[in-house]
Design a protein around this motif. Structure first.
Motif, PDB file in Angstrom:
ATOM      1  N   SER A  94       0.793  -1.157  -0.482  1.00  0.00           N
ATOM      2  CA  SER A  94      -0.053  -0.027  -0.140  1.00  0.00           C
ATOM      3  C   SER A  94       0.715   0.881   0.094  1.00  0.00           C
ATOM      4  CB  SER A  94      -0.767   0.232   1.611  1.00  0.00           C
ATOM      5  OG  SER A  94      -1.867  -0.821   1.630  1.00  0.00           O
ATOM      6  N   GLN A  95       1.497   1.038   1.089  1.00  0.00           N
ATOM      7  CA  GLN A  95       2.954   2.033   0.790  1.00  0.00           C
ATOM      8  C   GLN A  95       3.194   2.443  -0.713  1.00  0.00           C
ATOM      9  OE1 GLN A  95       6.002   2.518   3.600  1.00  0.00           O
ATOM     10  NE2 GLN A  95       4.165   1.388   4.830  1.00  0.00           N
ATOM     11  N   SER A  96       4.086   1.283  -1.468  1.00  0.00           N
ATOM     12  CA  SER A  96       4.120   1.597  -2.706  1.00  0.00           C
ATOM     13  C   SER A  96       3.074   2.408  -3.807  1.00  0.00           C
ATOM     14  CB  SER A  96       5.044   0.664  -3.427  1.00  0.00           C
ATOM     15  OG  SER A  96       5.921  -0.314  -2.435  1.00  0.00           O
ATOM     16  N   ILE A  97       1.987   1.832  -3.620  1.00  0.00           N
ATOM     17  CA  ILE A  97       1.012   2.481  -4.463  1.00  0.00           C
ATOM     18  C   ILE A  97       0.646   3.542  -4.090  1.00  0.00           C
ATOM     19  CG2 ILE A  97      -1.290   2.957  -4.554  1.00  0.00           C
ATOM     20  CD1 ILE A  97      -1.293  -0.847  -4.636  1.00  0.00           C
ATOM     21  N   GLN A  98       0.865   4.615  -2.437  1.00  0.00           N
ATOM     22  CA  GLN A  98       0.672   5.420  -2.263  1.00  0.00           C
ATOM     23  C   GLN A  98       1.543   6.683  -2.492  1.00  0.00           C
ATOM     24  OE1 GLN A  98      -2.442   7.135  -0.989  1.00  0.00           O
ATOM     25  NE2 GLN A  98      -3.368   5.515  -1.415  1.00  0.00           N
ATOM     26  N   PHE A  99       2.768   5.870  -2.353  1.00  0.00           N
ATOM     27  CA  PHE A  99       3.760   6.977  -2.865  1.00  0.00           C
ATOM     28  C   PHE A  99       3.972   6.904  -4.733  1.00  0.00           C
ATOM     29  CE2 PHE A  99       6.913   4.700   0.596  1.00  0.00           C
ATOM     30  CZ  PHE A  99       6.060   5.777   1.829  1.00  0.00           C
ATOM     31  N   ALA A 100       3.405   6.180  -5.506  1.00  0.00           N
ATOM     32  CA  ALA A 100       3.613   6.304  -7.237  1.00  0.00           C
ATOM     33  C   ALA A 100       2.039   6.963  -7.100  1.00  0.00           C
ATOM     34  CB  ALA A 100       3.880   4.794  -7.427  1.00  0.00           C
ATOM     35  N   ARG A 101       1.292   7.291  -6.572  1.00  0.00           N
ATOM     36  CA  ARG A 101       0.218   8.069  -7.212  1.00  0.00           C
ATOM     37  C   ARG A 101       0.698   9.698  -5.978  1.00  0.00           C
ATOM     38  NH1 ARG A 101      -5.280   5.734  -4.141  1.00  0.00           N
ATOM     39  NH2 ARG A 101      -5.026   3.783  -4.724  1.00  0.00           N
ATOM     40  N   ALA A 102       1.225   9.848  -5.926  1.00  0.00           N
ATOM     41  CA  ALA A 102       1.577  10.911  -5.048  1.00  0.00           C
ATOM     42  C   ALA A 102       3.236  11.832  -5.703  1.00  0.00           C
ATOM     43  CB  ALA A 102       2.414  11.456  -3.738  1.00  0.00           C
ATOM     44  N   SER A 103       3.876  11.000  -6.381  1.00  0.00           N
ATOM     45  CA  SER A 103       4.606  10.884  -7.118  1.00  0.00           C
ATOM     46  C   SER A 103       4.784  11.503  -8.464  1.00  0.00           C
ATOM     47  CB  SER A 103       5.786  10.097  -7.652  1.00  0.00           C
ATOM     48  OG  SER A 103       6.292   9.627  -5.921  1.00  0.00           O
ATOM     49  N   ASN A 104       5.889  12.674  -8.479  1.00  0.00           N
ATOM     50  CA  ASN A 104       6.142  13.101 -10.540  1.00  0.00           C
ATOM     51  C   ASN A 104       5.960  11.954 -11.158  1.00  0.00           C
ATOM     52  OD1 ASN A 104       6.169  15.404  -8.289  1.00  0.00           O
ATOM     53  ND2 ASN A 104       5.817  16.074  -9.973  1.00  0.00           N
ATOM     54  N   ALA A 105       7.200  11.289 -10.915  1.00  0.00           N
ATOM     55  CA  ALA A 105       7.714   9.611 -12.110  1.00  0.00           C
ATOM     56  C   ALA A 105       8.450   9.234 -10.448  1.00  0.00           C
ATOM     57  CB  ALA A 105       9.379  10.522 -11.956  1.00  0.00           C
TER      58      ALA A 105
END
Length: 197
Positions: A94-105
């Motif tokens: 879930s962290q990986s998904i949230q980090f990807a959603r929040a990131s520009n790349a």
């Protein structure tokens, strides 16, 4: 999540441009990916292995790459461990998904060593969650010695860019080019700018 990530990182020239850098720098909890009601002992999942020295070198490589991206082009590159979110609060997938959603790349880096099973599961989880626009923000970079049908299918199934690299310098060059392209696309309107989420 963007504010939380940024608060855990130091200042860089382009602090609002978050770059999530992923790689096999830790062991991956396969049990967490097994569906409810299924005994993990009944699931046979092959995985490559790496000793402690290999894991230390992979983490050191990712830290060097992170530092080089933070210096040039000056983006806010981070690893999953940097925001220091306890697993009791949010599981790793879930962290990986949230980090990807929040990131520009989002940059997946797969060197020749390490457990590819964990990376593959995280890649699949993240890419299944992202929409078409956010998938344009994903780059999958694998060392030339790493090849598999799964890697070949990533670009086809999710329409994300897949590149190979021979050494760390070439890896950094490819990542910088990709990030610079995304930054330009955000500035000139082809991609929407990421805002606080």
């Amino acid at each position: 999540m963007r504010a939380r990530i940024k608060s855990a990182l130091g200042e860089v020239a382009y602090g609002d441009f978050l770059v999530y850098l992923m790689g096999p720098y830790t062991s991956f909890d396969v049990d967490a990916m097994v569906p409810d009601g299924v005994d993990p002992a009944d699931v046979s999942l092959p995985a490559a292995s790496a000793d402690e020295d290999d894991l230390d070198e992979m983490m050191a490589t990712l830290r060097r790459v992170q530092g080089r991206l933070r210096e040039d082009p000056g983006v806010n590159a981070f690893l999953a461990v940097d925001p220091d979110i306890p697993l009791s609060e949010m599981d790793a997938a879930s962290q990986s998904i949230q980090f990807a959603r929040a990131s520009n790349a989002t940059l997946f880096v797969v060197p020749g060593l390490g457990d590819k099973l964990g990376v593959g599961m995280e890649v699949g989880s993240v890419l299944e969650d992202l929409d078409g626009t956010d998938r344009q923000r994903v780059l999958f970079a694998h060392e030339e010695t790493v090849a598999s049908a799964m890697i070949r299918s990533i670009g086809q199934r999710w329409d994300v860019r897949v590149v190979s690299y021979a050494d760390e310098d070439e890896l950094v060059d490819r990542l910088r080019q990709f990030v610079a392209d995304l930054m330009n696309r955000e500035v000139y309107g082809d991609l929407p700018r990421k805002t606080a989420q």
